[in-house]
Write an enzyme that holds these catalytic residues in place. Sequence first.
Site, short mmCIF file in Angstrom:
data_model
loop_
_atom_site.label_atom_id
_atom_site.label_comp_id
_atom_site.label_asym_id
_atom_site.label_seq_id
_atom_site.Cartn_x
_atom_site.Cartn_y
_atom_site.Cartn_z
N GLN A 240 0.83 -1.20 0.00
CA GLN A 240 0.00 0.00 0.00
C GLN A 240 0.86 1.25 0.00
O GLN A 240 2.08 1.20 0.20
CB GLN A 240 -0.95 -0.02 1.20
CG GLN A 240 -1.83 -1.26 1.22
CD GLN A 240 -3.04 -1.11 2.12
OE1 GLN A 240 -3.56 -0.03 2.33
NE2 GLN A 240 -3.51 -2.24 2.64
N LYS A 256 1.54 7.57 6.52
CA LYS A 256 0.45 6.72 6.03
C LYS A 256 -0.80 7.58 5.97
O LYS A 256 -1.18 8.20 6.97
CB LYS A 256 0.23 5.49 6.91
CG LYS A 256 1.36 4.47 6.79
CD LYS A 256 1.03 3.16 7.46
CE LYS A 256 2.15 2.14 7.25
NZ LYS A 256 1.85 0.82 7.84
N ALA A 360 5.24 8.48 11.48
CA ALA A 360 6.00 7.63 12.41
C ALA A 360 7.47 8.00 12.34
O ALA A 360 8.02 8.21 11.26
CB ALA A 360 5.81 6.16 12.06
N ALA A 361 8.10 8.07 13.50
CA ALA A 361 9.54 8.35 13.55
C ALA A 361 10.30 7.21 12.87
O ALA A 361 10.00 6.04 13.07
CB ALA A 361 9.99 8.51 15.00
N ASP A 429 -2.19 -9.30 10.74
CA ASP A 429 -1.22 -9.20 9.65
C ASP A 429 0.22 -9.22 10.16
O ASP A 429 1.08 -8.50 9.64
CB ASP A 429 -1.49 -7.90 8.88
CG ASP A 429 -0.73 -7.85 7.56
OD1 ASP A 429 -0.58 -8.90 6.93
OD2 ASP A 429 -0.29 -6.75 7.18
N GLU A 434 11.04 -7.82 13.37
CA GLU A 434 12.44 -7.46 13.21
C GLU A 434 13.12 -7.27 14.56
O GLU A 434 12.47 -6.96 15.57
CB GLU A 434 12.57 -6.18 12.37
CG GLU A 434 12.08 -6.31 10.95
CD GLU A 434 12.30 -5.03 10.15
OE1 GLU A 434 13.13 -4.20 10.56
OE2 GLU A 434 11.63 -4.86 9.11
#
Length: 548
Positions: A240, A256, A360-361, A429, A434
């Site tokens: 997206q 986003k 977002a940072a 999802d 990570e």
Amino acid sequence: MIKPSLGGSTRSIYLGLACLSLSLHLLLAFFCLSVLQTACVLPTSSPASTPTRTNSQHSQSISHSSSSSPSSAASSSRKLPTIPRSEEHHPLSANTSSDATGTRKKRIGAGKGQRVKSLSKLEELFKHPLYNLPRPQLQDDDWLLRLKTNEHGSDGESEEEEREDAVLDESQWHSASGQEGYDKAAWTSKAETHPPWLRFHLGISRWELYDRKDPIVAQLTHYLATQRVLGAVQKTGGTQLKLLMSFPNHGQALLKPMKQSRDAETDVNLFYFSDFERHNAEIAAFHLDRLLGFNRIPPVVGRLINVTSEVREITSDKKLARTFFTSPAGNVCFYGVCEYYCSSEHPVCGRPHELEVSLAAMLPDLSLAPRRSWRSPWRRSYSRNKLAQWQKDPAYCDTVKQKPPYSEGTRLVDLIDMAVLDFLMSNMDRHHYETFEKFGNETFLLHLDNGRAFGRHSQDEPSILVPLQQCCRIRRTTLLRLRILSLPAFRLSDVMRESLLSDPLAAVAPVLSEPHLSALDRRLAAVLQLVEVCEQHHDDVINDDWEG
């Protein structure tokens, strides 16, 4: 002749003695009066001096707080308004004695009881001992990034390398790109000269992305919400549309956009991988992660941007620029280039130029802090017909526990922490996660990419909790915090609502609707009920390892 003279002398003597006695009494009276005046003046002047000192100290504290950095002041302005103690209204009693008694009780109970009464639920929660646990002493290797100093220089360095290190040691990083729109910066080794995004990077440790008590978190969110946008390009990868926004002091943020109403609930007939990502889900996920005490999601903030002036007119991405158009309703729209949902049928549109987004940072660049991507053992098949192995094997966890990295350390309970977070916000999802390579297996999991959370509030998805159900293991601190958040005094929906009020988008509309907030309480009860079932059949449900 003699008797009359004796009588007169006697009277003279008596009269002299009377005068002397009167004089002595007068002197004694003046002396007593002066003593009484001194005794009366001192008590009245002493109490007056005490408030003077108190007021002086209070004015000094106000002066100190008003001289703080602009970012700190701005971040404090976003806090919930509280009523100062001097403005609290108390009913007055007609009974003087009872009023005096109440005053004495206030004086006796001043301190802890009075402060507790004035604190909000969120403030009370973060003052709880479970949110202030002692942490392991951080060593040099426990920091993700460090500024280079003379102590780290090699004895065998050449003169040229030593000269280069000397420049780095002074940490004089001058930006000469002012003509390109970037601020001319001269950062030193002192933290106060660093921009918020750099201080955030330097604060990442082995155990968490940030310290909740560090003021840099509030400064960073304010920075993300207010900085002038210098550039916008589309971020590659993913299914997206996402944009990479650049700021004048070399900082960046991941954007986003809002693609659907925050009140729109996901269609029950859609597969989880067919849903749109939500900008408000990223914001809410950051707040929920912080309320659970994880601190594993980078700070996220909501913002209103101008699609025309802050994206279209400044982008250097030609592919992105070609996707802009004006809709029949007169709104400026674009759709970008991505794998699935970038088409004219799925545009992002302003109203007509204004658009809600999440910012977002960014984490440190991969060249400085490489990250490793791990496939989740409970990853879904992403097939409309096939089931994953964990969906077919009830004892699947036994297989997972025998394989590294889940066979030792805290990786398994870290994964269950993430499953609890995902269940609370209904995120199906989570196919990968990570970690920072530097820390190996002894570190926390990054809870990234939460855009598909909070899509459905009317029903829950029990399959998200399968890791907890099959393994029956949970970290002790996580369980205790969940139990606290289930209490009326710290109800999860209440503290979540209060926390979200600090986001700038809360002035436009609630970040999460009330049905989503109520769903949090319902899902929390389901987690605790599952833990109780595990405790009835297993003896080693609670993991005592440090929370990590």
